[in-house]
Design an enzyme around this catalytic site. Structure first.
Site, PDB file in Angstrom:
ATOM      1  N   LYS A 204      18.909  28.450  24.517  1.00  0.00           N
ATOM      2  CA  LYS A 204      20.342  28.602  24.774  1.00  0.00           C
ATOM      3  C   LYS A 204      21.172  27.551  24.039  1.00  0.00           C
ATOM      4  CE  LYS A 204      20.457  31.581  28.695  1.00  0.00           C
ATOM      5  NZ  LYS A 204      20.644  31.812  30.125  1.00  0.00           N
ATOM      6  N   ARG A 238      12.415  32.135  32.503  1.00  0.00           N
ATOM      7  CA  ARG A 238      12.628  33.228  31.541  1.00  0.00           C
ATOM      8  C   ARG A 238      12.667  32.609  30.149  1.00  0.00           C
ATOM      9  NH1 ARG A 238      16.865  35.437  28.885  1.00  0.00           N
ATOM     10  NH2 ARG A 238      16.984  37.700  28.672  1.00  0.00           N
TER      11      ARG A 238
HETATM   12  C1  7PM Z   1      22.315  36.611  23.297  1.00  0.00           C
HETATM   13  C2  7PM Z   1      22.690  35.392  23.861  1.00  0.00           C
HETATM   14  C3  7PM Z   1      21.533  37.464  23.987  1.00  0.00           C
HETATM   15  C4  7PM Z   1      22.268  35.052  25.127  1.00  0.00           C
HETATM   16  C5  7PM Z   1      21.093  37.128  25.240  1.00  0.00           C
HETATM   17  C6  7PM Z   1      21.472  35.923  25.822  1.00  0.00           C
HETATM   18  C7  7PM Z   1      19.545  35.080  31.441  1.00  0.00           C
HETATM   19  C8  7PM Z   1      19.265  36.405  31.746  1.00  0.00           C
HETATM   20  C9  7PM Z   1      20.049  36.286  29.733  1.00  0.00           C
HETATM   21  C10 7PM Z   1      19.323  34.074  32.440  1.00  0.00           C
HETATM   22  C11 7PM Z   1      18.545  35.837  33.873  1.00  0.00           C
HETATM   23  C12 7PM Z   1      19.738  34.631  26.808  1.00  0.00           C
HETATM   24  C13 7PM Z   1      20.952  35.461  27.151  1.00  0.00           C
HETATM   25  N1  7PM Z   1      20.024  35.027  30.172  1.00  0.00           N
HETATM   26  N2  7PM Z   1      18.772  36.799  32.936  1.00  0.00           N
HETATM   27  N3  7PM Z   1      19.587  37.148  30.674  1.00  0.00           N
HETATM   28  N4  7PM Z   1      18.820  34.517  33.643  1.00  0.00           N
HETATM   29  N5  7PM Z   1      18.056  36.185  35.074  1.00  0.00           N
HETATM   30  O1  7PM Z   1      19.980  33.483  26.362  1.00  0.00           O
HETATM   31  O2  7PM Z   1      19.576  32.866  32.271  1.00  0.00           O
HETATM   32  O3  7PM Z   1      18.612  35.101  26.847  1.00  0.00           O
HETATM   33  S1  7PM Z   1      20.618  36.840  28.199  1.00  0.00           S
END
Ligand code: 7PM
Length: 266
Positions: A204, A238
């Site tokens: 992130k 995750r």
């Molecule tokens: C682009 C930038 C695509 C950021 C996707 C993301 C989480 C999640 C995501 C989380 C849960 C990423 C995010 N983040 N589900 N889905 N917790 N439960 O960085 O922190 O993967 S999407």
């Protein structure tokens, strides 16, 4: 929990939809590295992202869920906020709903209640398109905790048993670096709910802000963050980099076992 992105830019041959074969290969690789859950996401929740239509998300997600469910042992999680996608993904074999809106979208709560699978409730301030513009909190740990309490109550009232609920503070979702750091430091507060705590820190922006590393180079920083989260009480992480995370957490587990008095090495 290994991340399997099925947005058009991932696993595609240049066309609009990801190829199930390529997604399956990546899911199998994550499982061989120790993933117990594979999180399939067809909606980009990236800061600034526009939402996708129901049909588009169904087309991206359901064939992949179906393919994985027949071929891998891991639980298949579906990363969606849309009731139609929840229903079809669970019918195709998904065993967990991961909703960044914590079942606040119209119809999501009653749909999830009727589907007999666990649900991960995540905190987000605002909505993906605008959430990083000006996030503001008086006390980020308290506000995330209170939000999750309210969503847990709503789920319980809708007939979802506590054994079906997981909670997630939503790192990066309407949060500045300082908010994310305060939340990680205070994560243990969430253990009072006595529900499994999920965290997503992998690759992130906050890891990039700390290390200066580009997205694909954030593996060490992400593994360190996963370690700290588990030390503060997280139960499920995750991640994109399953092997690195597994190895880091194996070190923590070995040290913790020693501390609790287990003498495995004579
Ligand atoms: C682009 C930038 C695509 C950021 C996707 C993301 C989480 C999640 C995501 C989380 C849960 C990423 C995010 N983040 N589900 N889905 N917790 N439960 O960085 O922190 O993967 S999407």
């Amino acid at each position: 929990m290994g991340v399997l992105n099925v947005t058009p830019d991932s696993f595609s041959d240049g066309g609009a939809f990801p190829r199930p074969g390529a997604a399956l290969t990546h899911a199998q690789a994550m499982c061989s590295e120790g993933a117990d859950i594979v999180d399939v996401g067809g909606q980009s929740t990236r800061p600034g992202a526009e939402s996708v239509s129901v049909q588009e998300e169904l087309d991206r997600t359901v064939p992949i869920v179906e393919s994985l469910a027949a071929r891998i042992d891991a639980v298949i999680s579906v990363d969606t906020s849309k009731p139609e996608v929840m229903r079809e993904a669970v019918n195709a074999g998904a065993g967990l709903i991961n909703d960044v809106y914590a079942l606040r979208q119209p119809g999501a709560l009653t749909t999830a209640a009727a589907l007999e699978v666990p649900v991960c409730l995540m905190h987000m301030q605002g909505e993906p398109r605008t959430m990083q513009l000006e996030p503001a909190y008086d006390d980020v740990v308290r506000e995330v905790d209170e939000f999750l309490s309210e969503r847990v109550s709503a789920c319980r009232q809708a007939g979802i048993g506590a054994e079906r609920l997981l909670i997630d503070p939503g790192f990066g979702f309407g949060k500045l670096l300082a908010h994310n750091l305060t939340l990680l430091r205070g994560l243990r507060r969430l253990t009072r709910h006595h529900l499994p705590i999920v965290v997503g820190l992998s690759r992130k922006g906050m890891i990039g802000q700390i290390t200066g590393a580009a997205m694909s180079e954030r593996v060490y920083g992400s593994a360190a963050a996963a370690l700290l989260a588990v030390q503060q009480g997280a139960n499920i992480v995750r991640v994109h980099d399953v092997r690195a995370t597994r190895e880091v957490l194996a070190v923590l587990a070995a040290v913790s076992a020693e501390q609790s008095g287990e003498q495995q090495l004579g």
